[in-house]
Design a protein around this motif. Structure first.
Motif, PDB file in Angstrom:
ATOM      1  N   UNK A   1      15.767 -22.272   2.677  1.00 51.14           N
ATOM      2  CA  UNK A   1      16.057 -22.623   1.244  1.00 51.14           C
ATOM      3  C   UNK A   1      17.312 -21.479   0.982  1.00 51.14           C
ATOM      4  N   UNK A   2      17.321 -20.984   1.828  1.00 51.14           N
ATOM      5  CA  UNK A   2      18.617 -20.177   1.955  1.00 51.14           C
ATOM      6  C   UNK A   2      20.298 -20.413   2.226  1.00 51.14           C
ATOM      7  N   UNK A   3      19.422 -21.419   3.519  1.00 55.99           N
ATOM      8  CA  UNK A   3      20.114 -22.656   3.737  1.00 55.99           C
ATOM      9  C   UNK A   3      21.242 -24.007   3.869  1.00 55.99           C
ATOM     10  N   UNK A   4      20.391 -24.316   2.990  1.00 54.20           N
ATOM     11  CA  UNK A   4      20.889 -25.135   1.702  1.00 54.20           C
ATOM     12  C   UNK A   4      21.369 -24.808   0.805  1.00 54.20           C
TER      13      UNK A   4
ATOM     14  N   UNK B   1      20.079 -22.938  -6.512  1.00 55.66           N
ATOM     15  CA  UNK B   1      18.540 -22.712  -5.982  1.00 55.66           C
ATOM     16  C   UNK B   1      17.529 -24.012  -5.886  1.00 55.66           C
ATOM     17  N   UNK B   2      17.426 -24.354  -7.631  1.00 55.74           N
ATOM     18  CA  UNK B   2      17.290 -25.206  -7.572  1.00 55.74           C
ATOM     19  C   UNK B   2      17.229 -26.289  -6.911  1.00 55.74           C
ATOM     20  N   UNK B   3      18.312 -26.041  -6.915  1.00 48.98           N
ATOM     21  CA  UNK B   3      18.547 -27.826  -6.026  1.00 48.98           C
ATOM     22  C   UNK B   3      17.894 -27.527  -4.581  1.00 48.98           C
ATOM     23  N   UNK B   4      18.195 -26.609  -4.131  1.00 48.74           N
ATOM     24  CA  UNK B   4      17.570 -26.255  -2.583  1.00 48.74           C
ATOM     25  C   UNK B   4      16.065 -26.403  -2.762  1.00 48.74           C
ATOM     26  N   UNK B   5      15.056 -25.927  -3.661  1.00 52.06           N
ATOM     27  CA  UNK B   5      13.495 -26.138  -3.682  1.00 52.06           C
ATOM     28  C   UNK B   5      13.632 -27.719  -3.861  1.00 52.06           C
TER      29      UNK B   5
ATOM     30  N   UNK C   1       2.656 -25.169   0.414  1.00 51.67           N
ATOM     31  CA  UNK C   1       2.451 -24.918  -0.041  1.00 51.67           C
ATOM     32  C   UNK C   1       1.841 -23.232   0.335  1.00 51.67           C
ATOM     33  N   UNK C   2       1.801 -23.020   1.930  1.00 53.04           N
ATOM     34  CA  UNK C   2       1.837 -21.794   2.493  1.00 53.04           C
ATOM     35  C   UNK C   2       2.981 -20.572   2.477  1.00 53.04           C
ATOM     36  N   UNK C   3       4.560 -22.114   2.341  1.00 56.87           N
ATOM     37  CA  UNK C   3       5.674 -21.008   2.827  1.00 56.87           C
ATOM     38  C   UNK C   3       6.492 -21.613   0.826  1.00 56.87           C
ATOM     39  N   UNK C   4       5.939 -22.250   0.489  1.00 58.38           N
ATOM     40  CA  UNK C   4       6.917 -22.309  -1.170  1.00 58.38           C
ATOM     41  C   UNK C   4       7.343 -21.654  -1.438  1.00 58.38           C
TER      42      UNK C   4
END
Length: 59
Positions: free
Chosen positions: A5-8, A15-19, A45-48
């Protein structure tokens, strides 16, 4: 997942676009490799976002 997410976000996505991008990739992988659908769900799910949001409150 936070690292992705940080890289995106570093590439200009909100943040919403990355997710959303990660969700699209997850769905694409499940379509292309349905036999691994359960494993893909568990991984994401584990890393979501649920885990990331909880981590933010702990910091």
């Amino acid at each position: 997942m936070k690292e992705l997410i940080d890289k995106l976000m570093a590439q200009g996505l909100s943040e919403q676009q990355a997710y959303k991008a990660v969700e699209i990739v997850k769905d694409f992988a499940k379509e292309k490799f349905p036999i691994f659908g359960g494993a893909i769900d568990k991984l994401f799910d584990k890393y979501g976002p649920k885990d990331d949001v909880q981590d933010d409150y702990l910091d």
